[in-house]
Design a protein around this motif. Structure first.
Motif, PDB file in Angstrom:
ATOM      1  N   UNK A  85       0.831  -1.213   0.000  1.00 52.51           N
ATOM      2  CA  UNK A  85       0.000   0.000   0.000  1.00 52.51           C
ATOM      3  C   UNK A  85       0.863   1.259   0.000  1.00 52.51           C
ATOM      4  N   UNK A  86       0.454   2.251  -0.777  1.00 49.36           N
ATOM      5  CA  UNK A  86       1.182   3.523  -0.835  1.00 49.36           C
ATOM      6  C   UNK A  86       2.211   3.555  -1.950  1.00 49.36           C
ATOM      7  N   UNK A  87       2.472   2.412  -2.575  1.00 53.11           N
ATOM      8  CA  UNK A  87       3.459   2.390  -3.670  1.00 53.11           C
ATOM      9  C   UNK A  87       2.770   2.480  -5.028  1.00 53.11           C
ATOM     10  N   UNK A  88       3.472   3.078  -6.001  1.00 53.33           N
ATOM     11  CA  UNK A  88       3.023   2.999  -7.397  1.00 53.33           C
ATOM     12  C   UNK A  88       3.782   1.847  -8.054  1.00 53.33           C
ATOM     13  N   UNK A  89       3.339   1.478  -9.239  1.00 54.86           N
ATOM     14  CA  UNK A  89       4.091   0.422  -9.944  1.00 54.86           C
ATOM     15  C   UNK A  89       5.487   0.922 -10.299  1.00 54.86           C
ATOM     16  N   UNK A  90       5.588   2.238 -10.551  1.00 56.13           N
ATOM     17  CA  UNK A  90       6.892   2.792 -10.907  1.00 56.13           C
ATOM     18  C   UNK A  90       7.888   2.659  -9.743  1.00 56.13           C
ATOM     19  N   UNK A  91       7.383   2.602  -8.506  1.00 53.95           N
ATOM     20  CA  UNK A  91       8.272   2.418  -7.356  1.00 53.95           C
ATOM     21  C   UNK A  91       8.976   1.060  -7.408  1.00 53.95           C
ATOM     22  N   UNK A  92       8.460   0.134  -8.226  1.00 57.52           N
ATOM     23  CA  UNK A  92       9.069  -1.203  -8.329  1.00 57.52           C
ATOM     24  C   UNK A  92      10.236  -1.216  -9.324  1.00 57.52           C
ATOM     25  N   UNK A  93      10.346  -0.123 -10.091  1.00 59.69           N
ATOM     26  CA  UNK A  93      11.323  -0.078 -11.184  1.00 59.69           C
ATOM     27  C   UNK A  93      12.737  -0.408 -10.697  1.00 59.69           C
ATOM     28  N   UNK A  94      13.132   0.240  -9.598  1.00 59.61           N
ATOM     29  CA  UNK A  94      14.506   0.130  -9.081  1.00 59.61           C
ATOM     30  C   UNK A  94      14.967  -1.324  -8.988  1.00 59.61           C
ATOM     31  N   UNK A  95      14.103  -2.191  -8.506  1.00 56.36           N
ATOM     32  CA  UNK A  95      14.488  -3.597  -8.326  1.00 56.36           C
ATOM     33  C   UNK A  95      14.125  -4.430  -9.560  1.00 56.36           C
ATOM     34  N   UNK A  96      12.927  -4.253 -10.057  1.00 51.18           N
ATOM     35  CA  UNK A  96      12.456  -5.158 -11.119  1.00 51.18           C
ATOM     36  C   UNK A  96      13.122  -4.905 -12.478  1.00 51.18           C
ATOM     37  N   UNK A  97      13.566  -3.672 -12.718  1.00 49.14           N
ATOM     38  CA  UNK A  97      14.218  -3.387 -14.008  1.00 49.14           C
ATOM     39  C   UNK A  97      15.437  -4.284 -14.191  1.00 49.14           C
ATOM     40  N   UNK A 216      -7.122  -1.699  -5.494  1.00 49.31           N
ATOM     41  CA  UNK A 216      -8.148  -2.327  -4.643  1.00 49.31           C
ATOM     42  C   UNK A 216      -7.573  -3.571  -3.986  1.00 49.31           C
ATOM     43  N   UNK A 217      -6.862  -4.372  -4.791  1.00 45.68           N
ATOM     44  CA  UNK A 217      -6.312  -5.637  -4.278  1.00 45.68           C
ATOM     45  C   UNK A 217      -5.139  -5.355  -3.332  1.00 45.68           C
ATOM     46  N   UNK A 218      -4.286  -4.409  -3.714  1.00 47.96           N
ATOM     47  CA  UNK A 218      -3.138  -4.065  -2.860  1.00 47.96           C
ATOM     48  C   UNK A 218      -3.637  -3.603  -1.487  1.00 47.96           C
ATOM     49  N   UNK A 219      -4.685  -2.781  -1.483  1.00 49.43           N
ATOM     50  CA  UNK A 219      -5.224  -2.282  -0.202  1.00 49.43           C
ATOM     51  C   UNK A 219      -5.815  -3.437   0.609  1.00 49.43           C
ATOM     52  N   UNK A 220      -6.569  -4.309  -0.059  1.00 50.67           N
ATOM     53  CA  UNK A 220      -7.223  -5.414   0.671  1.00 50.67           C
ATOM     54  C   UNK A 220      -6.193  -6.396   1.218  1.00 50.67           C
ATOM     55  N   UNK A 221      -5.094  -6.598   0.489  1.00 47.66           N
ATOM     56  CA  UNK A 221      -4.065  -7.542   0.971  1.00 47.66           C
ATOM     57  C   UNK A 221      -3.221  -6.913   2.080  1.00 47.66           C
ATOM     58  N   UNK A 222      -3.308  -5.593   2.200  1.00 45.68           N
ATOM     59  CA  UNK A 222      -2.771  -4.885   3.364  1.00 45.68           C
ATOM     60  C   UNK A 222      -1.307  -5.216   3.681  1.00 45.68           C
ATOM     61  N   UNK A 223      -0.467  -5.112   2.672  1.00 46.23           N
ATOM     62  CA  UNK A 223       0.967  -5.340   2.897  1.00 46.23           C
ATOM     63  C   UNK A 223       1.444  -6.716   2.450  1.00 46.23           C
ATOM     64  N   UNK A 224       0.493  -7.592   2.105  1.00 44.55           N
ATOM     65  CA  UNK A 224       0.880  -8.965   1.713  1.00 44.55           C
ATOM     66  C   UNK A 224       0.990  -9.112   0.194  1.00 44.55           C
TER      67      UNK A 224
END
Ligand SMILES: NC(=O)c1ccc[n+]([C@@H]2O[C@H](COP(=O)([O-])OP(=O)(O)OC[C@H]3O[C@@H](n4cnc5c(N)ncnc54)[C@H](O)[C@@H]3O)[C@@H](O)[C@H]2O)c1
Ligand SMILES: O=C(O)C[C@H](O)C(=O)O
Length: 331
Positions: A85-97, A216-224
């Motif tokens: 929660x609180x992250x955008x997909x772009x925040x994943x760039x650093x690791x996933x790229x 919606x799913x990210x919020x419902x999974x609440x960190x998981x």
């Protein structure tokens, strides 16, 4: 004809159910599972299922990635970290790229003819990274590289069916174009087949729900983590279409995020949108994308507005991916 399929990231939240679905396909004769952890266990488990595919698990030791990918026909990549929660997909760039680039380098060496299906986020940038990495290795074929945007379509079908009171969402075809994050996702409700009436007062909320369904799913999974099961379903839906095309079936159409200048019919859409990577309905054949279909001719004024915003967002995401792939790794 035997088909070898690979899942890279096979021990993860998407990887495991996606591998399970691929194991059920009678078109696959060999299923290779690659991850940095746990693939021997996942492979042993799946290998007891009574379908034709022979399942093998690989880890990084002993050049496992290359052994897993060798001569594959189809490689699906859900490797990488998911959002909290609180992250955008772009925040994943650093690791996933870097993860995607590394995997593609191995694929370029040992499976240059494979259909590559990229699920790892941010898809808007990881697909350009893959394209540039394949180009650098001299083996890029845009007709075989796909960003998987099927989950946006699956969500659009579900949410439209709810509003239109259709009992069976699967009877609907809802084109969703653009990219795969927030406002870069453009649902074309005017082109739903069979035609549905979206009440005017529900239109904006429906668009937002498709664009931000992942949140919606990210919020419902609440960190998981983020969507895994619906993504495995969507990933398999697209992979199954590719498998059928590889097996000689014709007339298969589904949207995917592709490098437009490299696919038949794509150049014109690239000129019209001003971006090279974009999701449009594509027709699949034995040798990859047979043609990109242009959905832009009859779009409504509201959809034109959505498209404008999407293209602005996409431009930044694409150039970020291209720049990353073209920059030599820092030692
Ligand atoms: N395209 C889409 O519509 C869509 C939908 C949902 C999730 N995603 C993305 O898919 C990715 C995976 O999500 P998840 O929920 O399965 O995450 P997860 O953390 O549950 O699983 C990821 C797996 O990748 C593995 N991995 C990490 N580095 C690797 C490497 N170098 N080589 C091989 N495997 C490696 C991990 O060990 C892990 O098993 C995320 O980036 C997520 O944002 C995309
Ligand atoms: O939302 C996410 O981060 C995962 C995925 O891209 C999704 O659309 O569910």
């Amino acid at each position: 004809m035997g088909i070898k399929a690979v899942v890279a990231g096979a021990a993860g939240g998407i990887g495991q159910p996606l591998s399970l679905l691929l194991k059920t396909s009678t078109l696959i004769t060999e299923l290779s599972l690659y991850d940095v952890v746990n693939t021997p266990g996942v492979a042993a488990d799946l290998s007891h299922i009574s379908s034709p595919a022979k399942v093998t698990g690989y880890l990084p030791k002993d050049d496992g990635a290359k052994a897993a990918f060798k001569n594959a026909d189809l490689i699906v990549i859900p490797a990488g970290i998911p959002r909290k929660p609180g992250m955008t997909r772009d925040d994943l760039f650093k690791i996933n790229a870097g993860i995607v680039k590394g995997l593609i380098e191995a694929i370029a060496e040992v499976a240059p003819k494979a259909y590559i299906l990229i699920i790892s986020n941010p898809v808007n940038s990881t697909v350009p990274i893959a394209a540039e990495t394949l180009k650098a290795a001299g083996v890029f074929d845009a007709k075989r590289l796909f960003g998987v945007t099927t989950l946006d379509i699956v969500r659009a079908e579900t949410f439209v069916a709810e509003i239109a009171g259709k009992a069976s969402p699967q009877e609907l075809t809802v084109p969703v174009i653009g990219g795969h994050s927030g406002e870069t996702i453009v649902p074309l409700f005017s082109q739903v087949e069979p035609k549905v009436e979206i009440p005017e007062d529900k239109y904006d909320a429906l668009v937002k729900r498709v664009q931000f369904g992942g949140d919606e799913v990210v919020a419902a999974k609440d960190g998981a983590g983020s969507a895994t099961l619906s993504m495995a379903y969507a990933g398999y839906r697209f992979a199954e279409k590719v498998l059928k095309a590889l097996n000689g079936e014709t007339g298969i159409i589904e949207p995917s995020y592709v490098y437009l200048p490299g696919v038949p019919g794509g150049e014109e859409i690239a000129k019209e949108t001003g971006v090279d990577f974009f999701s449009v309905p594509i027709q699949l054949g034995k040798y990859g994308v047979e043609k990109a279909l242009n959905p832009l001719a009859n779009i409504t004024d509201k959809e034109k507005e959505l498209l404008k915003v999407a293209i602005e967002g996409l431009k930044g995401n694409i150039s970020k991916g291209v720049t990353f792939a073209q920059t030599p790794a820092q030692k």
